[in-house]
Design an enzyme around this catalytic site. Structure first.
Site, PDB file in Angstrom:
ATOM      1  N   ASN A   9      30.388 -14.723  26.024  1.00  0.00           N
ATOM      2  CA  ASN A   9      31.063 -13.868  27.010  1.00  0.00           C
ATOM      3  C   ASN A   9      30.189 -12.624  27.173  1.00  0.00           C
ATOM      4  O   ASN A   9      30.204 -11.739  26.333  1.00  0.00           O
ATOM      5  CB  ASN A   9      32.462 -13.500  26.480  1.00  0.00           C
ATOM      6  CG  ASN A   9      33.163 -12.484  27.358  1.00  0.00           C
ATOM      7  OD1 ASN A   9      32.712 -12.178  28.464  1.00  0.00           O
ATOM      8  ND2 ASN A   9      34.284 -11.955  26.868  1.00  0.00           N
ATOM      9  N   TRP A  10      29.423 -12.626  28.251  1.00  0.00           N
ATOM     10  CA  TRP A  10      28.465 -11.532  28.439  1.00  0.00           C
ATOM     11  C   TRP A  10      29.140 -10.217  28.796  1.00  0.00           C
ATOM     12  O   TRP A  10      28.494  -9.164  28.779  1.00  0.00           O
ATOM     13  CB  TRP A  10      27.479 -11.893  29.557  1.00  0.00           C
ATOM     14  CG  TRP A  10      26.437 -12.894  29.168  1.00  0.00           C
ATOM     15  CD1 TRP A  10      26.354 -13.588  27.988  1.00  0.00           C
ATOM     16  CD2 TRP A  10      25.321 -13.310  29.967  1.00  0.00           C
ATOM     17  NE1 TRP A  10      25.250 -14.409  28.021  1.00  0.00           N
ATOM     18  CE2 TRP A  10      24.597 -14.258  29.215  1.00  0.00           C
ATOM     19  CE3 TRP A  10      24.868 -12.975  31.243  1.00  0.00           C
ATOM     20  CZ2 TRP A  10      23.442 -14.868  29.703  1.00  0.00           C
ATOM     21  CZ3 TRP A  10      23.723 -13.586  31.731  1.00  0.00           C
ATOM     22  CH2 TRP A  10      23.019 -14.520  30.964  1.00  0.00           C
ATOM     23  N   LYS A  11      30.434 -10.293  29.186  1.00  0.00           N
ATOM     24  CA  LYS A  11      31.136  -9.084  29.663  1.00  0.00           C
ATOM     25  C   LYS A  11      30.302  -8.429  30.766  1.00  0.00           C
ATOM     26  O   LYS A  11      29.701  -9.144  31.568  1.00  0.00           O
ATOM     27  CB  LYS A  11      31.434  -8.145  28.491  1.00  0.00           C
ATOM     28  CG  LYS A  11      32.135  -8.902  27.349  1.00  0.00           C
ATOM     29  CD  LYS A  11      32.753  -8.039  26.313  1.00  0.00           C
ATOM     30  CE  LYS A  11      33.396  -8.922  25.247  1.00  0.00           C
ATOM     31  NZ  LYS A  11      34.105  -8.163  24.232  1.00  0.00           N
ATOM     32  N   HIS A  94      41.466 -12.695  28.951  1.00  0.00           N
ATOM     33  CA  HIS A  94      40.806 -11.969  27.860  1.00  0.00           C
ATOM     34  C   HIS A  94      41.586 -10.693  27.562  1.00  0.00           C
ATOM     35  O   HIS A  94      42.126 -10.059  28.472  1.00  0.00           O
ATOM     36  CB  HIS A  94      39.361 -11.640  28.254  1.00  0.00           C
ATOM     37  CG  HIS A  94      38.551 -11.114  27.118  1.00  0.00           C
ATOM     38  ND1 HIS A  94      38.647  -9.806  26.703  1.00  0.00           N
ATOM     39  CD2 HIS A  94      37.673 -11.720  26.288  1.00  0.00           C
ATOM     40  CE1 HIS A  94      37.844  -9.643  25.659  1.00  0.00           C
ATOM     41  NE2 HIS A  94      37.243 -10.785  25.392  1.00  0.00           N
ATOM     42  N   GLU A  96      40.677  -7.772  26.999  1.00  0.00           N
ATOM     43  CA  GLU A  96      40.224  -6.590  27.753  1.00  0.00           C
ATOM     44  C   GLU A  96      40.858  -6.575  29.138  1.00  0.00           C
ATOM     45  O   GLU A  96      41.172  -5.510  29.672  1.00  0.00           O
ATOM     46  CB  GLU A  96      38.687  -6.578  27.840  1.00  0.00           C
ATOM     47  CG  GLU A  96      38.074  -6.173  26.499  1.00  0.00           C
ATOM     48  CD  GLU A  96      36.667  -6.683  26.257  1.00  0.00           C
ATOM     49  OE1 GLU A  96      35.997  -7.108  27.224  1.00  0.00           O
ATOM     50  OE2 GLU A  96      36.236  -6.656  25.086  1.00  0.00           O
ATOM     51  N   GLU A 166      41.638 -14.916  19.772  1.00  0.00           N
ATOM     52  CA  GLU A 166      40.824 -13.714  19.593  1.00  0.00           C
ATOM     53  C   GLU A 166      41.704 -12.555  19.140  1.00  0.00           C
ATOM     54  O   GLU A 166      42.335 -11.886  19.977  1.00  0.00           O
ATOM     55  CB  GLU A 166      40.152 -13.330  20.920  1.00  0.00           C
ATOM     56  CG  GLU A 166      39.195 -14.358  21.452  1.00  0.00           C
ATOM     57  CD  GLU A 166      38.116 -13.703  22.310  1.00  0.00           C
ATOM     58  OE1 GLU A 166      36.946 -13.834  21.957  1.00  0.00           O
ATOM     59  OE2 GLU A 166      38.458 -13.033  23.295  1.00  0.00           O
ATOM     60  N   GLY A 172      34.611  -6.880  19.118  1.00  0.00           N
ATOM     61  CA  GLY A 172      33.660  -5.775  19.266  1.00  0.00           C
ATOM     62  C   GLY A 172      33.687  -4.772  18.128  1.00  0.00           C
ATOM     63  O   GLY A 172      33.107  -3.699  18.229  1.00  0.00           O
ATOM     64  N   SER A 212      33.846 -10.755  16.909  1.00  0.00           N
ATOM     65  CA  SER A 212      32.772 -10.440  15.970  1.00  0.00           C
ATOM     66  C   SER A 212      32.149 -11.673  15.309  1.00  0.00           C
ATOM     67  O   SER A 212      31.808 -11.655  14.126  1.00  0.00           O
ATOM     68  CB  SER A 212      33.257  -9.428  14.921  1.00  0.00           C
ATOM     69  OG  SER A 212      33.649  -8.215  15.550  1.00  0.00           O
ATOM     70  N   GLY A 233      31.073 -12.508  22.080  1.00  0.00           N
ATOM     71  CA  GLY A 233      30.725 -11.407  22.966  1.00  0.00           C
ATOM     72  C   GLY A 233      29.357 -10.845  22.642  1.00  0.00           C
ATOM     73  O   GLY A 233      28.322 -11.368  23.068  1.00  0.00           O
ATOM     74  N   GLY A 234      29.333  -9.765  21.859  1.00  0.00           N
ATOM     75  CA  GLY A 234      28.104  -9.035  21.571  1.00  0.00           C
ATOM     76  C   GLY A 234      26.935  -9.908  21.139  1.00  0.00           C
ATOM     77  O   GLY A 234      25.792  -9.693  21.570  1.00  0.00           O
TER      78      GLY A 234
END
Ligand code: PGA
Length: 249
Positions: A9-11, A94, A96, A166, A172, A212, A233-234
């Site tokens: 997930n590149w966001k 998601h 967010e 999640e 994150g 994470s 993600g990251g």
């Protein structure tokens, strides 16, 4: 046997040229017949990443979609638009988007149904907050989110759905859930699906862990019996994402 799936997930990262470059560099590295690798990229980079991935087993996904096909929804992108581009996956709900953009259990359900209608695989996200976990409400929160998200989904469609567990407190933060916490929640989700949709639906649906995930913890997490891969993600915008995907084997 459920095939593992690892979705990045590149966001809101990478301009379209940078996205194309990263996808080109990664595409052979992420190709493994044992794992479905997916890059969920910003809308504006979908085409350039699809071009870069042409002919590869790695697939592209969007990070959201609207539940209407068209209309006066300024700034939105519909499932029909994604389907017409040939986008095979979309992240729905998601945290967010739930926390910052007004996504609700109802819109998550509408989007899930619409994605299925357009033959796009929804990656439906659920997860509890730190406070809900502290108050021992994790199971109730997950059951409610899953029940809403899957309302009117047929058991036979569960093979085309991916659920991502999640925990919000792990996203994150660098503080992933423990193996036990992640497995317990994913098992609970599978049992809930079994109770409501039957054994076959529960055994075919893929349930990912997200929050994470790194090259250091991916292999142990993905080896848990009820964890069928990860939503990352990251660690997905770094070259070491290759290791995360390969640990899905
Ligand atoms: P993270 O994000 O891997 O950076 O924690 C996961 C996600 O938001 O899907």
């Amino acid at each position: 046997m459920r095939k593992k799936l690892v979705a990045g997930n590149w966001k809101m990262h990478f301009t379209p040229p940078a996205a194309r470059k990263f996808a080109e560099e990664m595409k052979t590295k992420l190709c493994t017949p044992d794992v479905d690798a997916v890059l969920c990229v910003p809308y504006v980079s979908l085409q350039s990443v699809m071009d870069a991935l042409a002919g590869s087993l790695v697939k592209v996904g969007a990070q959201n979609m609207h539940y209407m096909d068209e209309g006066a929804y300024t700034g939105e992108i519909s499932g029909e638009m994604l389907a017409s581009m040939g986008v095979p996956y979309v992240i729905i709900g998601h945290s967010e988007r739930r926390e910052r953009f007004g996504e609700t259990d109802t819109t998550v359900n509408l989007k899930t149904l619409k994605a299925l209608q357009h033959k796009i695989t929804p990656i439906v996200c659920v997860g509890e907050s730190q406070r809900q976990r502290r108050e021992k409400r994790t199971a109730a929160v997950l059951r409610k989110q899953i029940t809403f998200a899957l309302d009117e989904v047929r058991p036979s469609e569960m093979a085309k759905i991916v659920i991502a567990y999640e925990p919000i407190w792990a996203i994150g933060t660098g503080e992933a859930a423990t193996l036990e916490q992640a497995e317990e929640a994913c098992e609970m989700i599978r049992e809930h699906i079994m109770d409501n949709m039957g054994e076959k639906a529960a055994q075919t649906v893929r349930i990912l862990y997200g929050g994470s995930v790194t090259p250091e913890n991916a292999s142990a997490l993905f080896a848990m019996p009820n964890i069928d891969g990860g939503l990352v993600g990251g660690a997905s915008v770094k070259p070491s994402f290759e290791q995360v995907v390969r640990y899905g084997k």
